[in-house]
Structures are given as structure tokens and as C-alpha cells.
Design an enzyme around this catalytic site. Sequence first.
Site, PDB file in Angstrom:
ATOM      1  N   LYS A  19      40.045  29.772  17.662  1.00 37.18           N
ATOM      2  CA  LYS A  19      39.129  30.466  18.568  1.00 37.18           C
ATOM      3  C   LYS A  19      38.390  31.579  17.819  1.00 37.18           C
ATOM      4  O   LYS A  19      37.164  31.666  17.856  1.00 37.18           O
ATOM      5  CB  LYS A  19      39.933  31.053  19.734  1.00 37.18           C
ATOM      6  CG  LYS A  19      39.160  31.997  20.629  1.00 37.18           C
ATOM      7  CD  LYS A  19      40.111  32.810  21.502  1.00 37.18           C
ATOM      8  CE  LYS A  19      39.360  33.835  22.313  1.00 37.18           C
ATOM      9  NZ  LYS A  19      38.516  33.267  23.364  1.00 37.18           N
ATOM     10  N   SER A 433      33.561  39.498  43.800  1.00 38.88           N
ATOM     11  CA  SER A 433      33.517  40.323  42.590  1.00 38.88           C
ATOM     12  C   SER A 433      32.091  40.760  42.281  1.00 38.88           C
ATOM     13  O   SER A 433      31.123  40.060  42.583  1.00 38.88           O
ATOM     14  CB  SER A 433      34.099  39.555  41.409  1.00 38.88           C
ATOM     15  OG  SER A 433      33.403  38.357  41.217  1.00 38.88           O
ATOM     16  N   GLU A 484      36.168  44.062  43.413  1.00 37.49           N
ATOM     17  CA  GLU A 484      37.304  43.599  42.596  1.00 37.49           C
ATOM     18  C   GLU A 484      37.433  44.258  41.210  1.00 37.49           C
ATOM     19  O   GLU A 484      37.858  43.595  40.254  1.00 37.49           O
ATOM     20  CB  GLU A 484      37.274  42.063  42.460  1.00 37.49           C
ATOM     21  CG  GLU A 484      37.248  41.340  43.808  1.00 37.49           C
ATOM     22  CD  GLU A 484      37.250  39.808  43.698  1.00 37.49           C
ATOM     23  OE1 GLU A 484      37.694  39.282  42.673  1.00 37.49           O
ATOM     24  OE2 GLU A 484      36.807  39.155  44.667  1.00 37.49           O
ATOM     25  N   ASP A 599      40.431  33.154  49.104  1.00 36.36           N
ATOM     26  CA  ASP A 599      39.766  32.230  48.178  1.00 36.36           C
ATOM     27  C   ASP A 599      40.638  31.032  47.857  1.00 36.36           C
ATOM     28  O   ASP A 599      41.802  31.184  47.492  1.00 36.36           O
ATOM     29  CB  ASP A 599      39.465  32.954  46.856  1.00 36.36           C
ATOM     30  CG  ASP A 599      38.342  33.965  47.008  1.00 36.36           C
ATOM     31  OD1 ASP A 599      37.412  33.698  47.780  1.00 36.36           O
ATOM     32  OD2 ASP A 599      38.401  35.015  46.336  1.00 36.36           O
ATOM     33  N   HIS A 641      36.660  30.590  50.425  1.00 38.43           N
ATOM     34  CA  HIS A 641      35.593  30.269  49.477  1.00 38.43           C
ATOM     35  C   HIS A 641      36.058  29.171  48.536  1.00 38.43           C
ATOM     36  O   HIS A 641      37.191  29.189  48.065  1.00 38.43           O
ATOM     37  CB  HIS A 641      35.200  31.515  48.668  1.00 38.43           C
ATOM     38  CG  HIS A 641      34.368  31.192  47.464  1.00 38.43           C
ATOM     39  ND1 HIS A 641      33.066  30.747  47.568  1.00 38.43           N
ATOM     40  CD2 HIS A 641      34.657  31.195  46.138  1.00 38.43           C
ATOM     41  CE1 HIS A 641      32.595  30.506  46.349  1.00 38.43           C
ATOM     42  NE2 HIS A 641      33.540  30.760  45.468  1.00 38.43           N
ATOM     43  N   CYS A 643      34.537  26.776  45.117  1.00 40.50           N
ATOM     44  CA  CYS A 643      33.453  26.809  44.132  1.00 40.50           C
ATOM     45  C   CYS A 643      32.787  25.452  43.936  1.00 40.50           C
ATOM     46  O   CYS A 643      32.455  25.087  42.816  1.00 40.50           O
ATOM     47  CB  CYS A 643      33.976  27.262  42.788  1.00 40.50           C
ATOM     48  SG  CYS A 643      34.877  28.772  42.846  1.00 40.50           S
ATOM     49  N   HIS A 694      25.715  31.105  38.108  1.00 36.45           N
ATOM     50  CA  HIS A 694      26.163  30.729  36.756  1.00 36.45           C
ATOM     51  C   HIS A 694      25.060  30.904  35.725  1.00 36.45           C
ATOM     52  O   HIS A 694      25.282  30.717  34.537  1.00 36.45           O
ATOM     53  CB  HIS A 694      26.691  29.294  36.766  1.00 36.45           C
ATOM     54  CG  HIS A 694      27.790  29.122  37.770  1.00 36.45           C
ATOM     55  ND1 HIS A 694      27.533  28.819  39.091  1.00 36.45           N
ATOM     56  CD2 HIS A 694      29.129  29.271  37.675  1.00 36.45           C
ATOM     57  CE1 HIS A 694      28.683  28.779  39.747  1.00 36.45           C
ATOM     58  NE2 HIS A 694      29.654  29.039  38.917  1.00 36.45           N
ATOM     59  N   CYS A 726      28.985  32.038  44.208  1.00 40.41           N
ATOM     60  CA  CYS A 726      30.324  32.370  43.690  1.00 40.41           C
ATOM     61  C   CYS A 726      30.369  33.870  43.415  1.00 40.41           C
ATOM     62  O   CYS A 726      29.382  34.580  43.656  1.00 40.41           O
ATOM     63  CB  CYS A 726      30.625  31.558  42.429  1.00 40.41           C
ATOM     64  SG  CYS A 726      32.392  31.506  42.011  1.00 40.41           S
TER      65      CYS A 726
HETATM   66  N1  GLN Z   1      36.534  36.369  45.098  1.00 45.53           N
HETATM   67  C1  GLN Z   1      36.440  35.798  43.803  1.00 45.53           C
HETATM   68  C2  GLN Z   1      35.274  36.404  43.042  1.00 45.53           C
HETATM   69  O1  GLN Z   1      34.298  36.724  43.638  1.00 45.53           O
HETATM   70  C3  GLN Z   1      36.236  34.300  43.864  1.00 45.53           C
HETATM   71  C4  GLN Z   1      36.201  33.713  42.488  1.00 45.53           C
HETATM   72  C5  GLN Z   1      36.046  32.202  42.468  1.00 45.53           C
HETATM   73  O2  GLN Z   1      35.669  31.598  43.431  1.00 45.53           O
HETATM   74  N2  GLN Z   1      36.333  31.591  41.361  1.00 45.53           N
HETATM   75  O3  GLN Z   1      35.312  36.553  41.850  1.00 45.53           O
HETATM   76 ZN    ZN Z   2      33.629  30.449  43.454  1.00 47.52          ZN
END
Ligand code: GLN
Ligand code: ZN
Length: 753
Positions: A19, A433, A484, A599, A641, A643, A694, A726
Amino acid sequence: MSKSFVTGFPRIGEQRELKFALESFWAGKTSFGEVEKVATELKKRHWNYQIDAKVDLISVNDFSYYDLMLDNIVTFGAIPPRFAGLSGYDLYFSMARGNANSVAMEMTKWFNTNYHYIVPELSRDVKFNLDSSKIVAEYKEAKEAGVKNAKINLIGPITFLALSKTTDGSNALDHLDALSSEYVKLIAELSKLDNEIIIQIDEPIFVTDRAAELASKIVPIYDTLASVADNVKIIFMTYFEHANEAVAQVVKSKIWAIGLDFVHAACQEEALKLLSNSDKVLFAGLIDGRNVWVSNLDAKAEIVNKIKAFIPDERLYIGTSCSLLHVPYTLKYEENLSIKEWLAFGVEKLTELRLLKKLVNGGDFCEIGSSLIEANRSAIASRKTSELINDINVQNRVKSLTKFDRDTAYEERIKIQKATFNLPELPTTTIGSFPQTPELRQVRNAYKKSLITKESYESEIKKYIDDCIKFQEECGLDVLVHGEPERNDMVEYFGEQLKGYAFSANGWVQSYGSRCVKPPLLFGDVSRPAPMTVDWITYAQSRTSKIMKGMLTGPVTILNWSFVRDDKPRSEIAKELALCIYDEIDDLQKAGIKIIQVDEAAFKEGYPLRKENIPAYEKFAVDCFKLSVCAANASTQIHTHMCYSEFNDIIKTIEAMDADVISIETARSGNELLKIFKSVGYKQEVGPGVYDIHSPRIPTVEEIAAQINALLEVLPKSQLWINPDCGLKTRKWPEVKPSLENMVKAVKIIRMS
Ligand code: GLN
Ligand code: ZN
């Protein structure tokens, strides 16, 4: 005498040497020569571990600079046209990571593991073109390093094509004959390397439900491959599940051996019966390549005995259930891990294999050291009785469970919630987050190492929360989050506060390329000694008059992203985790929190590879989600939630989870997928992500408005929430602020229209 094998060995390095070498090269700080030097040392070290453990068949070509599927793409020349003109490592890393002109190739999960491979991209007119140089070089390297008993690993042609995507709607499997001709050439070249050559060809696609459709291809293709040279022996390797359809074909073929997983597939009785009437050699995977616990070697020896009723000794190899890629390297660096005696990482698994071979072949343990088998037996015994693992209160609470449902039906709940919250239509929110800045990471690290006081840590975190709230209020979001800042990872944060969890110092597992994860170790009965999020969330709520959304990770996701004890059914463990979340929800609502998001990012990841196992998984996953949220009163709104948005097969399961609101990804996969919510008459509220987090790109107001209008064609206003797709932790503030401002502006325009 049964012999031993290892399916494959990890390559990132026990201190993640590869890495760091890769990342320094990518950053332009070092030359590729440095990466090669590290790779050479790692390969040698890994072979030596296996030589020392007296493994009878050691893998070659299980090393990769990035990914073995990508290596296969290069070996067979299946290079997507956008990378034409490149060569060597420039080509290789451009495919993996993209370059200034071309986007990277897609990456996806390797079966039901957390490893991600590069998805081959084919088209109707792809021309394969063999380049055996990497494999031949690695074989010679292994010989020089003292590996006398090598087997060469390859990904099989059927799996390779079955996992490929095409860019023009053609069928990747149409290329099977063309690709197999290149395998023929490869095998012919490899056959010249030694008097006898053993090749392990991985065909894990045959452990999935696609086996039925693909099984008829095995005999014609593999009889050709097996006939290339007399001195070549082929192992048809499978792992992660049973491969009954394939076994039925392999026994009719000229293949030398088949590999089966005796850890994740129950007893393999059907396969054993088929094999017993054949001349095939069996590679039995007995040491768990997917988990980290000490093997019960006496129990494993029993399984070998059962196998021997079907397969004689001389036709039996015993080994790992899959490549050790999926477990950490070694316990060598775990100085402070209290549960060390119950663990076996990669290197320790090699010792287990050596012990198991002794156990099943008879003979004394002097040569290895009899204390090792005694240590194994005592670890197994103490796992059964240790108070660290067995908590009678947890066990009793799980046994006496009766309530899995919320007291009030959704239709009633939502009325109460709407009346009390008084939110505008198309309420806006985020997934939890906010950007994780370098300063924030530094604060958490400093606190972890006791370099700063609790007071200064807390004041830093509070400052972040304050800023986060201020921005959200100014921006005009309706339901706020605290951002978060105290969490580095959505599972680790909870694991660290639960009894029954431990954390390794160096238990890294490759996730993709140079990225590694360090899954927490769920080793004992799990309980929650104290509230985990209540202080932070109530602090955040005290700073705003808007609704502050509590933020938890769901039990199924915690389970799927941990190394989970293997001495108790997962469904039971999931209930223990669910009760921890239940208690947390109860405390949050008592503290005045009105909306709580649970989540379940990894809900879909846990799906079994075989459809016969799906109903059981769905039942326990849904039950334990429901159990965790049934603490909520009718007026407490539960969000969840996920993803992704490929819900077509599982929409009824998602609905059965009975969350009041679900937020999902859709920005990337398009609104087509959303239609399923309409067509099944999905009841609950939905927040389909209106932009893709993303990418660093800032979406415009018009773009988001257009997306919302498109959503409104599929779902009614009253059922929709507006949010990104997300969490925002991987983004930077200068991206997040304008994106969310544009999102709110777009909603305001639509509300007025
Ligand atoms: N609550 C988390 C965040 O917002 C959800 C992360 C995820 O869905 N992978 O980071
Ligand atoms: Zn997500």
C-alpha cells in the site's frame, strides 16, 4: 497420506508495505522500481511462510499490484479501447484508477466478500491477445525462492466472462471459445516451465445461482484445457458455497481435481457422493479463509474422516476454504489484544493447517511442537466457558424476546409524526456525516493517544457541531444532523463502545487496490454498557430549534462489517446487536430526539450467494432491524439509509423493515429503478438521493430541480424527502456548501411552483 494446499495468500503486506509503496509511487515521490522491490520482498516472505509451514502446494500468481481480475485483463489483452496506446504500469494503473483523459474501469464486490475487483469491459469486437509474461516471471521467481511445489493460480474463463460487462449490449459469454483459445496457448507455454505443472483455475461463479445456466460449458471448455499437455494437472477451484452443479460436470471431464469449500457449505454430501464414484482428486477447504477465529482442529479432523468415507487418502488434499486474502496476516503485532488466544490470522492458519495434516495423517506432534495442538484445544475449550465471551444476562434477554414490531401501524404513526413535526412538503435533510477534515482526524487521533485532554477534545468536537448546525440553518435545511465528527467509521465507533467487541492493532484486509479495512472483532455476547450517542446528539439538539436527527448504525450493517464469532448462529448475534440499538433509541427518544436514522448501508451486502438461503437471511435481517427500532414511540420517526437502489428483487423486504422513511442512492443509477417503489405500491416515505456525493462536482440548481421533477413523476410529493445520496464525509466543505445550498434552492423553487 493427505497433502495440504493454500488457495492463495494476501499480498498487501503484513505492515501494508505494498500500500505505502504504491501510494508513494502514485504521488510521484518514488519510482516504479521501488514498488517492484517491495513486491519482490513480499512474494518471497509469503512463500517462505508457506515453506516453513510445510504446505504441500503453494500458490504462484496470487500476487498482484492491484487486483487479480485486472491482471487477467492484461494477460488476455482485454484492454478497453479508451486506454489504447498506453503500456506497462502506465496502462495498468490507468485502467485501475483512471487518468487525465479516461475514467477508471468499474469496480465491484467479489461475490459476498468485502474485496472489490476491477470489472472487465468487453464489446462485440474485443480481440484477446495473450501476454503470459507476469505469470511466467512469477513462476520462475518462486522456483528461485525455493518453492518446490508450486501451483499456478488463474481466474477461469467462465468466471471471467460471467463477471464482465459489455459496453454494447452484447453477451460477454459469446467470447468463451475465443478466450479459451488463449487459455490453451497459456497452458501450452506454462507446460514448458517444468516436468509437472499444476494449475488452479478459479471458477467461483459456480457457487452462485448462475451455475445452472453455465454448468454445461464446463466439460467442453475444460476437456480442451486439460488436453493441452500431458504434464499439466488442472484444479477446478471453487469457494464460498457449494458447487453441486459444477461437480456433476467435473466428474465427467478430464479435469484432475476440484476444490470445494467445507466451511461455508454445510456437509457437501451431494458433491462427495458424486466424487466418490469418480477418479477426481478433492481439494477440501477446511481452514476458514473468511474469518479469524481459532479452528476447532479436532472437529475439522472429524470432517476429514467423513470425507475419507467417500474419497481415499491419496485423492485428498486439505487446505484453506478460500484465499487468505480475506483475513489479516498475522497476530505478531497484536501485543495488547486480550482475545489473542482465540484468534488465527493468515500465518497462524498455516500452522493450523500443518497441525490438521498431522491430526488426520496420524503421527506425533514432536516435530511441530505438541504445545501447539494443546494450545488449540485449550483455546477451543475456553471459548465455551470464558466469562469474557459468555454473558448470561445477554443470553437470557435474547431468549425471552417476544416483541419485534412497533406498537402502532405505519399509517397511524405517520399521521402523528406529520402533525407534530410540521415540516414543509419535500422536507430536506442530509445522510449524516459532514466533511472529515484533516484537523478533525488529528483531534480524534490526539485524543486517542491521550495527547490532549477530554475537555479540549470535547470542545473541538462541539465547535465542529456548532459550525455544522450554523451552516445547515443558514442554508435552510429542514431536518439537521450533527455531522458525525466524533466517528472515524460507522461500525468501529459503535463497536468500540460495545461489550463483546475487540480491535486489532494491525488486522488489515485489502478492500481494493491499496485500500485496506480493519474490521472489528465481535468475539462475545454483545451488550451496551452505556449510551453511545446520546450526549452528542442532545448537545446538537440544544443548539438548534430545528429537529436534530439522531444517527445510528443498524445491527445488520454492524454484523456484516465485522469479523463475527463462529460459535453461535449469526441470527442470534444479530439480535444481541439489535438490542443494543434498541436501548440507544430508547435513550435518545427519552432525551427528546424526535427523528432517528438507523443506517443499513450493508443490508444488501449480506445477501447469500444461493437463493435457497435468501429467505432465512431476509427473515433474520428484517426481524433484527425491526427489533432494534421497535423501541420507538409512534411519534418518533425512524429513518434508514441504504447506499444503493437496486431494490427490484427485495422491495417487499425493504418495506417489511417498516422504517418510516428510507433514503437511498439514485443519483447515479437513474429513476428507472425508482419505479419499483411505485409499482409495488410502497407505503412509506422515500428520500432518493438527488445528487451524487461520490463526485466532487457541484450540481446546479436547475439540475437538481430537474431531478426532483423527475422524481415527482414517479412518486407523489407527500411521500418524498430531498437529500444527497450518501454521507458527505469524503467531500470537502467548498464542495458540500454550494451543493446543499443549490439543493435547498431547487426545493424552494419547486415548492412555489
Ligand atoms: N450516516 C452515515 C454517513 O453519513 C452513512 C454512511 C453510509 O451510508 N455509508 O456517513
Ligand atoms: Zn450511503
